[in-house]
Design an enzyme around this catalytic site. Structure first.
Site, PDB file in Angstrom:
ATOM      1  N   GLU A  20     -12.995 -27.527  30.637  1.00 12.02           N
ATOM      2  CA  GLU A  20     -12.393 -26.503  29.769  1.00 12.02           C
ATOM      3  C   GLU A  20     -12.258 -27.024  28.340  1.00 12.02           C
ATOM      4  O   GLU A  20     -12.541 -26.311  27.369  1.00 12.02           O
ATOM      5  CB  GLU A  20     -11.028 -26.113  30.318  1.00 12.02           C
ATOM      6  CG  GLU A  20     -10.278 -25.100  29.467  1.00 12.02           C
ATOM      7  CD  GLU A  20      -8.844 -24.918  29.933  1.00 12.02           C
ATOM      8  OE1 GLU A  20      -8.025 -24.424  29.129  1.00 12.02           O
ATOM      9  OE2 GLU A  20      -8.537 -25.277  31.087  1.00 12.02           O
ATOM     10  N   ASP A  28     -14.407 -25.414  25.287  1.00  9.96           N
ATOM     11  CA  ASP A  28     -13.702 -24.832  24.136  1.00  9.96           C
ATOM     12  C   ASP A  28     -14.345 -25.282  22.830  1.00  9.96           C
ATOM     13  O   ASP A  28     -14.548 -24.474  21.906  1.00  9.96           O
ATOM     14  CB  ASP A  28     -12.232 -25.246  24.195  1.00  9.96           C
ATOM     15  CG  ASP A  28     -11.436 -24.705  23.016  1.00  9.96           C
ATOM     16  OD1 ASP A  28     -11.348 -23.466  22.878  1.00  9.96           O
ATOM     17  OD2 ASP A  28     -10.916 -25.514  22.226  1.00  9.96           O
ATOM     18  N   ASN A  32      -9.798 -19.533  30.970  1.00  6.46           N
ATOM     19  CA  ASN A  32     -10.004 -20.988  30.984  1.00  6.46           C
ATOM     20  C   ASN A  32     -11.246 -21.361  31.789  1.00  6.46           C
ATOM     21  O   ASN A  32     -11.986 -22.290  31.424  1.00  6.46           O
ATOM     22  CB  ASN A  32      -8.781 -21.682  31.584  1.00  6.46           C
ATOM     23  CG  ASN A  32      -7.562 -21.575  30.683  1.00  6.46           C
ATOM     24  OD1 ASN A  32      -7.681 -21.265  29.496  1.00  6.46           O
ATOM     25  ND2 ASN A  32      -6.393 -21.818  31.247  1.00  6.46           N
ATOM     26  N   GLU A  64     -14.377 -20.929  29.714  1.00  7.21           N
ATOM     27  CA  GLU A  64     -14.598 -22.073  28.821  1.00  7.21           C
ATOM     28  C   GLU A  64     -15.160 -23.260  29.596  1.00  7.21           C
ATOM     29  O   GLU A  64     -16.070 -23.962  29.110  1.00  7.21           O
ATOM     30  CB  GLU A  64     -13.283 -22.466  28.143  1.00  7.21           C
ATOM     31  CG  GLU A  64     -12.787 -21.466  27.107  1.00  7.21           C
ATOM     32  CD  GLU A  64     -11.478 -21.890  26.467  1.00  7.21           C
ATOM     33  OE1 GLU A  64     -11.223 -21.500  25.308  1.00  7.21           O
ATOM     34  OE2 GLU A  64     -10.704 -22.620  27.122  1.00  7.21           O
TER      35      GLU A  64
END
Length: 360
Positions: free
Chosen positions: A63, A67, A132, A135
């Site tokens: 994650e 990101d 999440n 990502e």
């Protein structure tokens, strides 16, 4: 990409996890090479699994990576799509596209929640967890196929199919900024009061905030980040400001009371000088000389004169006559020769001539 997909499709019947490969293909548009990355990306921390070394096995690290990659990919797309736009507009548009709300809705539309391995979570938490996971999925694609595959996925599978970039770019979603702007224009004091902070059953932090305008309590918001909770509270408060005039009146009444108190004259500052009343005055000591002179000098008693009566006055006159009668030796002096007489003009001339003859 097409040639690789053909080869991967030929291999599909011989793979153990055919359903997972097919589901990921429906989302990504291509087949994974190393399925381990994607399985980890779809594993929530609530599962509490560990690898061979005993370390936690979940999607948090992917994650984090996804990101960063997603920021770069979306930034590249926005930069190419809006030529000539300034940095502020580009940054704001990218923030909207990668926001928690946008990613959560996008993951739900893709059906990513059906592939997510979790110990169970509340419905209100679904978009947060699925966002999440999206990502983390981008992070898995980057490790498995590289940056170009991430760019292809976003351009061909997300934009146009799930997201209209122009609508997102020109849509105002920062409710906190709008509420702050309204409060500044009306000179109203705004604050966000945190009501509580806790963790849910999965260990994720949960925050609750309430908007307070001039001491008047506004709406509340709960989210899995402070920003999310404040955004929700701001959104609900803005809606209440539009539908409840009484709420607006209460805010401005409180503002009027506050400004009235601020305009009241200040109390005079007290004097810092203190009276020196703690000093005892000492009696003045007289010098010895002054004391002696005071003791030896006779005291004069002043007698007040009383007016004489007529009898006393007559008695005094008789006494004077008797005194002069008894003193016959006293001579009567003729004072006429020393009295002042004015001389005539003839007398003056005669005296002058006589004086002249005497000198001759």
């Amino acid at each position: 990409m097409r040639l690789n997909n053909i080869i991967d499709r030929l291999k599909l019947p011989f793979r153990k996890e055919k359903e997972l490969f097919s589901s990921l293909y429906a989302i990504l548009g291509f087949y994974p090479h190393d399925i381990a990355y994607y399985k980890q990306a779809l594993m929530h921390k609530s599962v509490h699994r560990r690898n061979a070394k005993g370390k936690p096995l979940n999607n948090e690290r992917l994650e984090f990576l996804g990101d960063a990659i997603l920021d770069a990919v979306v930034g590249d797309v926005v930069y190419q799509h809006y030529e000539g736009k300034r940095e502020g507009f580009l940054t704001n548009t990218r923030s909207k596209l990668v926001s928690r709300e946008t990613l959560g809705k996008l993951a739900t539309e893709m059906g990513l929640g059906n592939l997510l391995l979790s110990a169970g979570h509340s419905t209100s938490h679904n978009s947060y967890v699925e966002g999440n996971a999206l990502e983390a999925l981008v992070g898995a694609v980057y490790l498995d196929r590289g940056y170009d595959a991430c760019m292809w996925f976003w351009k061909n599978r997300v934009l146009g199919k799930y997201i209209n970039i122009d609508k997102v770019a020109f849509k105002e979603v920062n409710f906190k900024s709008k509420l702050l702007e309204w409060s500044q224009k009306n000179r109203v004091r705004l604050e966000y009061k945190m009501l509580k902070q806790k963790k849910d059953d999965n260990g994720s932090p949960v925050f609750s905030f309430q908007v307070v305008l001039e001491g008047v309590e506004g709406e509340k918001g709960t989210g899995f980040s402070k920003k999310e909770a404040q955004q929700l509270a701001s959104k609900e408060t803005l809606q209440r400001l539009k539908r409840e005039p009484q709420f607006v009146d209460a805010i401005f009444a409180a503002k009027t009371e506050r400004t009235k108190m601020e305009e009241e004259p200040a109390v005079a500052v007290p004097d810092t000088e203190q009276e020196q009343n703690f000093i005892i005055e000492q009696p003045k000591e007289e010098t010895p000389a002054a004391t002696e002179s005071t003791e030896t000098a006779p005291k004069r008693v002043r007698k007040e004169k009383t007016p004489k009566t007529d009898a006393q006055t007559a008695s005094a006159e008789d006494t004077d006559e008797k005194f002069f009668a008894e003193r016959s030796d006293l001579v009567d002096y003729d004072l006429s020769d020393i009295s002042h007489k004015e001389k005539s003009r003839e007398d003056i001339i005669a005296e002058a001539e006589a004086a002249a003859f005497e000198e001759m």
